[in-house]
Design an enzyme around this catalytic site. Sequence first.
Site, mmCIF file in Angstrom:
data_model
loop_
_atom_site.group_PDB
_atom_site.id
_atom_site.type_symbol
_atom_site.label_atom_id
_atom_site.label_comp_id
_atom_site.label_asym_id
_atom_site.label_seq_id
_atom_site.Cartn_x
_atom_site.Cartn_y
_atom_site.Cartn_z
ATOM 1 N N ARG A 100 0.854 -1.186 0.000
ATOM 2 C CA ARG A 100 0.000 0.000 0.000
ATOM 3 C C ARG A 100 0.890 1.235 0.000
ATOM 4 O O ARG A 100 2.111 1.159 0.163
ATOM 5 C CB ARG A 100 -0.880 0.034 1.242
ATOM 6 C CG ARG A 100 -0.110 -0.118 2.540
ATOM 7 C CD ARG A 100 -0.892 0.304 3.758
ATOM 8 N NE ARG A 100 -1.059 1.749 3.800
ATOM 9 C CZ ARG A 100 -1.493 2.403 4.878
ATOM 10 N NH1 ARG A 100 -1.812 1.754 5.990
ATOM 11 N NH2 ARG A 100 -1.628 3.712 4.848
ATOM 12 N N HIS A 101 0.278 2.400 -0.196
ATOM 13 C CA HIS A 101 0.940 3.686 0.023
ATOM 14 C C HIS A 101 0.510 4.222 1.380
ATOM 15 O O HIS A 101 -0.480 3.774 1.966
ATOM 16 C CB HIS A 101 0.567 4.671 -1.084
ATOM 17 C CG HIS A 101 1.087 4.263 -2.439
ATOM 18 N ND1 HIS A 101 2.424 4.272 -2.749
ATOM 19 C CD2 HIS A 101 0.446 3.831 -3.552
ATOM 20 C CE1 HIS A 101 2.590 3.866 -4.001
ATOM 21 N NE2 HIS A 101 1.402 3.580 -4.515
#
Length: 307
Positions: A100-101
Amino acid sequence: MIRKIYRKIFPRKAPSITPNNVVIGENCSIDPSSLIFAAKNAKIIFSGNNYIGRNVEIGTEGLIEFGTNTSIQDRSIILGDVEIGNFCTFAPNIYISSGRHYYDFIPNYYIKDQDELNSNDKVRSKEHSKKVIIGDDCWLGINSVIMSGVTIGRGSVIGANAVVTKNVEPFSVMTGAPAKLLKKRLDFIPKSFLRFDNDNDLPNFYSGLFVDLKNLKESRFENGIFSSSKFSFYMINNGNKLILKIKKIPSANLILLYNNQEIELKNNGYETLSFNADQVYYHHFSIKNEIDKKSKFLLIESIEILN
């Protein structure tokens, strides 16, 4: 740069030329336009009878595993640590990532800076990739997105354009963004007794068992259901004894493991085994020292939980 690396591993005219850490089972079809990359010490496993469509991207620094008879349609992207079960059907444009970011790690900073800070943190970087697990017999609709850490239970249907952010119970039909339960595909309840020739029991032969029609026809002729080296059942959780009637297929002796208990299988015919039951719904078994989930090791006639 990544595309160049992919194409060195999978030349467009010779997709069968793969590095040692990409394992391709029998009867797999991988379109030459697909981009497949496993970093050093990583692995991608196609268990067999897999179809990978056009312009599919698959990449990992960990492990991605495709079960037997699972098909991935055009332009899908699968990244990170992902386990996909047997007989799954993926429509085009599906996105799955175990990573994920970060926008909330240090909110005042740019997202790209937060990503870099997270990756440079020894503790947080180890927790970055959260494995995605998709059970057997799942159908993922076009443009669906499966987020980091999600487990999708066996037999579930993910609707077109759905974004799955939380775990999905088995045999669920999910729609929307974020995805919510539309209905249940069937009544999935724990049972105290399962038998090989009862079709209503088949969903409770949960994983690692060959319950497709082709294998059922063959195994029921021998009064059982085939199992792989790891398999599980969905049953009640309030019994004291678990009684399993099984027959080993290989001629060599096997050791069956359940709930920290071991029983050696020596006979060539059916045996009745008794274990102390674990107080859970999913009862997991394995063959000691065997990791092959494609081959058939046992025939299961019945399993029962007793008080």
